[in-house]
Motif scaffolding. Structure first.
Motif, short mmCIF file in Angstrom:
data_model
loop_
_atom_site.label_atom_id
_atom_site.label_comp_id
_atom_site.label_asym_id
_atom_site.label_seq_id
_atom_site.Cartn_x
_atom_site.Cartn_y
_atom_site.Cartn_z
N PRO A 1 11.30 -48.15 -2.76
CA PRO A 1 10.57 -47.39 -3.87
C PRO A 1 9.00 -47.36 -3.78
O PRO A 1 8.29 -46.63 -3.97
N PHE A 2 8.36 -48.52 -3.21
CA PHE A 2 7.01 -48.53 -2.90
C PHE A 2 6.76 -47.56 -1.73
O PHE A 2 5.70 -46.65 -1.80
N LEU A 3 7.74 -47.13 -0.67
CA LEU A 3 7.37 -46.30 0.34
C LEU A 3 7.44 -45.01 -0.57
O LEU A 3 6.51 -43.90 -0.12
N ASN A 4 8.31 -44.61 -1.25
CA ASN A 4 8.45 -43.26 -2.13
C ASN A 4 7.22 -43.12 -2.97
O ASN A 4 6.69 -42.02 -2.81
N ILE A 5 6.54 -43.95 -3.55
CA ILE A 5 5.45 -43.96 -4.30
C ILE A 5 4.17 -43.42 -3.35
O ILE A 5 3.35 -42.60 -3.50
N ALA A 6 4.14 -44.12 -2.32
CA ALA A 6 3.11 -43.77 -1.23
C ALA A 6 3.16 -42.38 -0.49
O ALA A 6 1.88 -41.84 -0.42
N GLY B 1 13.86 -45.21 -7.64
CA GLY B 1 13.71 -46.74 -7.50
C GLY B 1 12.59 -47.67 -8.41
O GLY B 1 12.58 -48.71 -8.67
N SER B 2 11.89 -46.64 -9.03
CA SER B 2 10.78 -47.19 -9.98
C SER B 2 10.96 -46.74 -11.32
O SER B 2 11.48 -45.68 -11.49
N PHE B 3 10.53 -47.27 -12.33
CA PHE B 3 10.51 -47.19 -13.90
C PHE B 3 9.08 -46.64 -13.82
O PHE B 3 8.03 -46.93 -13.34
N PHE B 4 9.01 -45.80 -14.97
CA PHE B 4 7.54 -45.18 -15.45
C PHE B 4 7.67 -44.53 -16.69
O PHE B 4 8.77 -44.01 -17.13
N ILE B 5 6.69 -44.72 -17.66
CA ILE B 5 6.49 -43.84 -18.68
C ILE B 5 6.07 -42.32 -18.54
O ILE B 5 5.14 -42.35 -18.09
N SER B 6 6.75 -41.33 -19.11
CA SER B 6 6.29 -39.99 -18.99
C SER B 6 5.32 -39.76 -19.96
O SER B 6 5.04 -40.39 -20.92
N ALA B 7 5.08 -38.48 -19.75
CA ALA B 7 4.17 -37.89 -20.72
C ALA B 7 4.36 -37.94 -21.92
O ALA B 7 3.63 -37.94 -23.12
N ASN B 8 5.54 -37.51 -22.55
CA ASN B 8 6.18 -37.69 -23.72
C ASN B 8 6.82 -38.92 -24.07
O ASN B 8 7.50 -38.95 -25.15
N ASN B 9 6.25 -39.99 -23.56
CA ASN B 9 6.45 -41.50 -23.76
C ASN B 9 7.99 -41.86 -23.68
O ASN B 9 8.52 -42.63 -24.38
N GLU B 10 8.64 -41.17 -22.77
CA GLU B 10 10.03 -41.50 -22.35
C GLU B 10 9.88 -42.57 -21.10
O GLU B 10 9.09 -42.32 -20.11
N LEU B 11 11.05 -43.41 -21.08
CA LEU B 11 11.25 -44.07 -19.95
C LEU B 11 12.02 -43.39 -18.96
O LEU B 11 13.17 -43.00 -19.23
N ILE B 12 11.62 -43.28 -17.87
CA ILE B 12 12.14 -42.67 -16.63
C ILE B 12 12.52 -43.62 -15.55
O ILE B 12 11.53 -44.23 -15.19
N GLY B 13 13.68 -43.49 -14.93
CA GLY B 13 14.06 -44.24 -13.87
C GLY B 13 15.24 -43.63 -13.10
O GLY B 13 16.32 -43.61 -13.56
N ASN B 14 14.85 -43.26 -11.90
CA ASN B 14 16.08 -42.60 -11.06
C ASN B 14 16.30 -43.66 -10.21
O ASN B 14 15.55 -44.20 -9.20
N ASN B 15 17.85 -43.63 -9.96
CA ASN B 15 18.10 -44.51 -8.60
C ASN B 15 17.51 -45.89 -8.51
O ASN B 15 17.28 -46.30 -7.64
N PHE C 1 3.59 -47.43 -12.28
CA PHE C 1 5.12 -47.56 -11.88
C PHE C 1 5.52 -49.16 -11.92
O PHE C 1 4.80 -49.87 -11.27
N TYR C 2 6.92 -49.36 -12.12
CA TYR C 2 7.54 -50.57 -11.98
C TYR C 2 8.64 -50.67 -11.33
O TYR C 2 9.57 -49.80 -11.31
N ILE C 3 8.74 -51.55 -10.28
CA ILE C 3 10.02 -51.56 -9.25
C ILE C 3 10.77 -52.95 -9.72
O ILE C 3 10.07 -54.09 -9.47
#
Length: 690
Positions: A126-131, A154-168, A117-119
């Motif tokens: 965002p870190f609290l959400n992950i924890a 609040g975090s970016f991540f790469i999904s299983a189908n190699n897409e960039l996901i980033g909400n809020n 995950f990248y914040i």
């Protein structure tokens, strides 16, 4: 659940990022206040200590900060962590990320599969959400991302189908006072007790949109302040915990300190606190670019505060290109005049290599800030920082940056048998500025730093301006004449500076890493021969050779006057008094840095006789209307270093390497480097009062 969070700093030669890790302290305090005993959180600054603890008992979550000075070491430690704990969760965060170019952000994470995950912005929520998600659903990261993407606002991540996901992305805490204080809750005690200097935040956000800066992004436009009561309590706490509060450097991280009424109230309180406790030794801050009177009142309210008055450029076309709003020029002049009355110091900054900046416009900016009387001028080379507008493909295409790579000074190390290097991308030319002109501007700044910004040469500068001379032209004259000194210090030091300025640049990161990975070149890094901050290091070199440098500057000054005013005996005679005044101070500086047993004191000063009262007449700018001529009168002055300055320099071992000495000079009270001078007849009266 065990969480390790690191804001890492190399200490291979010396720890240059020697401040408390306030950023991760906020995150730890916030998460712990909500999840309480469900989490065990540890904070780290030292890479070796973090690696040792990962080996012994790896955490469930490893979070690291990402700035240009710690990217490489963080990447290496993430990879090491993933080998030790394959199901561990790696969370990275910080501004060193192309958040405003999503295709680059996606590739950035694809290239780093060890980051889960990248914040990119504020980390608390965002870190609290992950924890919370890991506590609720377990640590199978692929499943978490697929089944519960809504958990990671609040975090970016790469999904299983190699897409960039980033909400809020950019989620903020509206009332930052709900974040428990990392100081008052003890999170930073161990770092303070180690002697790391307090980093301090009173306000988040920046109302400006400068295109070269991370805080120019719209995310940062909303300002929020910590309460005055809270920041007072934090200062009181820090003073109690820091080993010797009279030697602490307080670094205020606010983007525009002094622009808000609470800043003034806080500084007035801090001044009383300083008088009671001696804390701090110095204050580093970036003062605001608006609300002139309020900023001035704030700066005037504490003796350790300086006025930044940064401009970056004073060319209207450049300012438009970088979305920069400076104070109006008349307000810059007014601010400088006001602090001059109080004996305060301004520390303006300019950037070399900005879009549409030319050789002429850069020199004109220097002329203007010199002519208003700015004190200690700093020149930076434009950094191309990921996440800024300057970094984008569009900006690169429009302005044709000549991009090079250089090692961030002293930011390297060897961990688990692997060498790593922190690298910055800089612009050393554009469509409007050639590389040769870039080098020329760096050398011009060498003279600004080591003549103009060295207070002992102030009467020389003031007299040339009184005569109507162009200071930049005088520096060009110095540059031309230095070649006559052959193998002597003045010529050699400039030649070395030019060669080092060229030699620090590489065409790619890969080229830089290959070069410094070589054993011989790595030894040069360890010895401080390479990989240094050139401006700071060469400033210390000039201080250590202050007598030779002073002889050079004053002899060329004499030639300059002879050439310009061959028939004016008065001007030459005034010039000779200026030279005597400077040489006495240069000898004080030399002994202060190189001959500690013989540092001039009030009881054992250096003395000089002058035909004109130069310290009285030329300590400040004057004009020919008020001073159509100078009164000739023989005066004698005594020159010495302050007792507190002598105590400070003697608190360090005498045999310092170039890097260490440069940092000592950078971090100490600015006034310590400059001698005190008193008329001989006033000496006894002054000593009796003291």
């Amino acid at each position: 659940m065990k969480i390790f969070i690191g804001d890492l700093a190399h200490s291979t030669i010396i720890i240059t990022n020697n401040h408390t890790p306030l950023n991760i302290g906020f995150i730890a305090a916030y998460i712990k206040s909500i999840l309480k005993d469900k989490v065990d959180i540890r904070l780290y600054k030292n890479p070796d200590k973090l690696l040792d603890d990962i080996k012994k008992d790896p955490p469930d979550i490893l979070g690291l900060s990402n700035y240009i000075w710690c990217q490489s070491v963080s990447e290496d430690i993430f990879q090491f962590y993933k080998k030790i704990k394959k199901d561990g969760i790696a969370v990275w965060g910080g501004p060193n990320f192309p958040v405003n170019e999503l295709y680059k952000a996606k590739q950035y994470l694809i290239d780093r599969p060890y980051v889960d995950f990248y914040i990119p912005f504020e980390g608390e929520t965002p870190f609290l959400n992950i924890a919370k998600a890991i506590l609720q659903f377990g640590n199978e990261v692929k499943g978490l991302k697929s089944l519960h993407p809504e958990c990671f606002d609040g975090s970016f991540f790469i999904s299983a189908n190699n897409e960039l996901i980033g909400n809020n992305i950019g989620v903020q805490i509206k009332d930052i006072n709900t974040i428990p204080s990392p100081y008052l809750n003890g999170w930073l005690d161990s770092f303070l007790k180690q002697g790391l200097h307090p980093m301090f935040e009173t306000r988040r956000g920046c109302p400006f949109r400068c295109s070269y800066c991370h805080t120019g992004l719209s995310h940062y436009n909303r300002g929020r302040s910590f309460s005055l009561d809270r920041i007072k309590k934090e200062i009181e706490y820090i003073t109690k915990v820091f080993p010797d509060p009279t030697k602490a450097h307080l670094s205020i991280t606010d983007s525009n300190f002094g622009m808000w009424p609470q800043d003034l109230e806080f500084v007035k309180w801090l001044n009383n606190h300083t008088e009671r406790t001696g804390f701090p030794l110095s204050i580093n801050s970036s003062t605001g670019k608006g609300r002139t009177e309020l900023v001035l009142d704030t700066v005037m309210s504490h003796p350790k505060l300086t006025l930044t008055n940064s401009v970056q450029s004073l060319d209207e076309n450049v300012l438009k290109a970088i979305n920069r709003i400076n104070l109006p020029f008349d307000q810059l002049k007014y601010s400088q005049a006001e602090i001059d009355k109080k004996g305060k110091i301004s520390t303006p900054e300019i950037i070399l290599g900005l879009p549409v900046e030319t050789r002429e416009s850069h020199l004109n900016t220097l002329r203007k800030i010199i002519n208003i009387g700015s004190n200690l001028i700093t020149q930076y080379t434009l950094m191309l920082l990921p996440g800024t507008e300057i970094y984008t493909d569009e900006s690169r295409e429009e302005y044709k940056y000549v991009a090079k790579y250089r090692l961030i000074p002293t930011q390297f190390g060897e961990y688990e048998g692997k060498r790593c290097f922190e690298i910055e991308e800089v612009s050393v030319g554009t469509r409007d500025l050639s590389f040769e002109e870039y080098l020329e501007m760096r050398v011009v700044f060498f003279f600004i730093q080591n003549v103009y910004s060295n207070n002992i040469y102030r009467p020389l500068i003031n007299y040339l301006i009184y005569l109507g001379e162009d200071i930049i032209d005088f520096f060009s004259y110095l540059l031309k004449k230095r070649k006559e000194f052959g193998d002597e210090f003045p010529n050699k030091v400039i030649e070395n500076y030019i060669n080092d300025t060229k030699g620090e640049l590489f065409n790619s990161k890969e080229e830089l890493v290959a070069y410094y990975s070589d054993d011989n070149n790595y030894k040069d890094l360890l010895s401080g021969k390479k990989g240094i901050n050139l401006s700071h290091t060469y400033r210390s070199v000039v201080f250590c050779n202050a007598k030779e440098w002073g002889d050079f500057v004053t002899s060329i000054f004499h030639e300059y006057l002879q050439e310009k005013y061959p028939s004016s005996n008065e001007i030459l005679k005034i010039g000779n008094s200026i030279i005597s005044h400077i040489k006495a101070q240069a000898e004080c500086q030399y002994k202060f840095f190189q001959d500690r047993k013989n540092i001039p004191t009030k009881k054992n000063p250096i003395k000089a006789e002058l035909d004109f009262d130069i310290p009285k007449i030329l300590s400040n700018r004057i004009d020919k209307v008020k001073y159509p001529s100078f009164k000739e009168e023989k005066v004698a002055y005594s020159y010495f270093m302050r007792d507190d300055a002598i105590d400070h320099i003697k608190s360090f071992p005498e045999d310092q390497g170039r890097v260490n000495l440069a940092l000592i000079i950078l971090r100490m009270d600015i006034s310590y480097s400059f001698p005190v001078y008193l008329k001989v007849e006033n000496m006894q009266k002054i000593e009796d009062k003291q």
